[in-house]
Write a protein that holds these residues in place. Structure first.
Motif, short mmCIF file in Angstrom:
data_model
loop_
_atom_site.label_atom_id
_atom_site.label_comp_id
_atom_site.label_asym_id
_atom_site.label_seq_id
_atom_site.Cartn_x
_atom_site.Cartn_y
_atom_site.Cartn_z
N UNK A 1 -0.13 -1.31 -0.20
CA UNK A 1 0.62 -0.52 -0.07
C UNK A 1 0.98 1.30 0.11
N UNK A 2 1.58 0.99 -0.12
CA UNK A 2 3.28 2.14 0.04
C UNK A 2 3.33 2.44 1.23
N UNK A 3 3.49 2.02 2.70
CA UNK A 3 2.98 2.05 3.90
C UNK A 3 4.10 1.73 3.95
N UNK A 4 6.05 2.00 5.03
CA UNK A 4 6.73 1.58 4.78
C UNK A 4 7.22 1.87 6.77
N UNK A 5 6.53 2.88 6.84
CA UNK A 5 7.16 2.73 8.09
C UNK A 5 6.51 2.51 9.31
N UNK A 6 6.05 1.86 10.76
CA UNK A 6 5.37 2.09 11.32
C UNK A 6 5.83 2.43 13.14
N UNK A 7 4.26 2.79 13.36
CA UNK A 7 4.27 2.83 14.87
C UNK A 7 4.07 2.51 16.23
N UNK A 8 4.95 2.35 16.77
CA UNK A 8 4.50 1.42 18.05
C UNK A 8 4.49 1.71 19.20
N UNK A 9 2.94 1.11 19.45
CA UNK A 9 2.34 2.06 20.58
C UNK A 9 2.18 1.20 21.88
N UNK A 10 2.76 1.50 22.78
CA UNK A 10 2.84 0.94 23.92
C UNK A 10 1.42 0.50 24.63
N UNK A 11 0.81 -1.14 24.74
CA UNK A 11 -0.68 -1.49 25.36
C UNK A 11 -0.76 -1.01 26.22
N UNK A 12 -0.22 -0.63 27.27
CA UNK A 12 -0.84 0.19 28.67
C UNK A 12 -1.23 1.37 28.19
N UNK A 13 -2.56 1.57 27.96
CA UNK A 13 -3.50 3.51 27.56
C UNK A 13 -2.88 4.69 28.49
N UNK A 14 -2.70 4.04 29.90
CA UNK A 14 -2.14 4.87 30.57
C UNK A 14 -0.42 5.00 30.79
N UNK A 15 -0.12 4.97 30.13
CA UNK A 15 1.36 4.75 28.98
C UNK A 15 1.18 6.33 28.45
N UNK A 16 0.45 5.83 26.92
CA UNK A 16 0.65 6.90 26.48
C UNK A 16 1.99 6.57 25.30
N UNK A 17 3.31 6.03 25.64
CA UNK A 17 4.51 6.12 24.79
C UNK A 17 3.85 5.42 23.65
N UNK A 18 4.88 5.71 22.76
CA UNK A 18 4.74 5.44 21.23
C UNK A 18 6.72 5.81 20.60
N UNK A 19 6.37 5.16 19.41
CA UNK A 19 7.96 5.14 18.24
C UNK A 19 7.96 5.07 17.79
N UNK A 20 7.88 6.00 16.85
CA UNK A 20 7.95 5.38 14.82
C UNK A 20 9.35 4.35 14.49
N UNK A 21 9.00 3.49 13.90
CA UNK A 21 9.88 2.12 13.32
C UNK A 21 10.43 2.78 12.15
N UNK A 22 11.18 3.56 11.86
CA UNK A 22 11.73 3.92 9.95
C UNK A 22 11.54 3.36 9.12
N UNK A 23 11.77 3.34 7.98
CA UNK A 23 11.34 1.99 6.49
C UNK A 23 12.92 1.46 6.94
N UNK A 24 13.73 2.13 7.16
CA UNK A 24 15.13 1.50 7.08
C UNK A 24 14.84 -0.20 8.54
N UNK A 25 14.72 0.87 9.25
CA UNK A 25 14.50 -0.29 10.60
C UNK A 25 13.38 -1.97 9.78
N UNK A 26 12.16 -1.54 9.67
CA UNK A 26 11.45 -2.70 9.20
C UNK A 26 11.19 -3.47 7.89
#
Length: 93
Positions: free
Chosen positions: A27-52
């Motif tokens: 579909x043209x999407x190559x990056x990923x966003x990883x969200x913490x499973x705990x909704x109270x935390x809210x932490x997220x990080x982007x994984x670049x296409x180079x990593x994925x």
């Protein structure tokens, strides 16, 4: 005393089986966003296409979610989303 149960592949939190990386890439999407499973935390990080791009096309997003651990709170398990432009804008606000 035992710790929390590990996330399962087909549970309500992850929504069951998700698309493969190959399907996402088609579909043209190559990056990923990883969200913490705990909704109270809210932490997220982007994984670049180079990593994925190091991961094979056959891997499902739902297969990798239980393997992540949040660096902010230590919670095991994550929610993965394709890093589309719309998702990136929503996360950055």
């Amino acid at each position: 005393m035992r710790g929390p149960r590990p996330a399962r592949l087909n549970n309500a939190k992850t929504g069951g089986l998700k698309i493969t990386l190959g399907e996402m890439r088609s579909t043209g999407v190559r990056d990923l966003i990883v969200f913490c499973q705990d909704y109270r935390c809210g932490h997220n990080v982007k994984l670049s296409a180079a990593q994925v791009d190091k991961w094979p096309d056959e891997i499902r997003l739902s297969q990798t979610e239980p393997r992540f651990a949040c660096k902010a709170c230590g919670q095991r398990g994550a929610i993965l989303r394709g890093g589309s432009e719309a998702t990136m804008m929503a996360v950055s606000q």
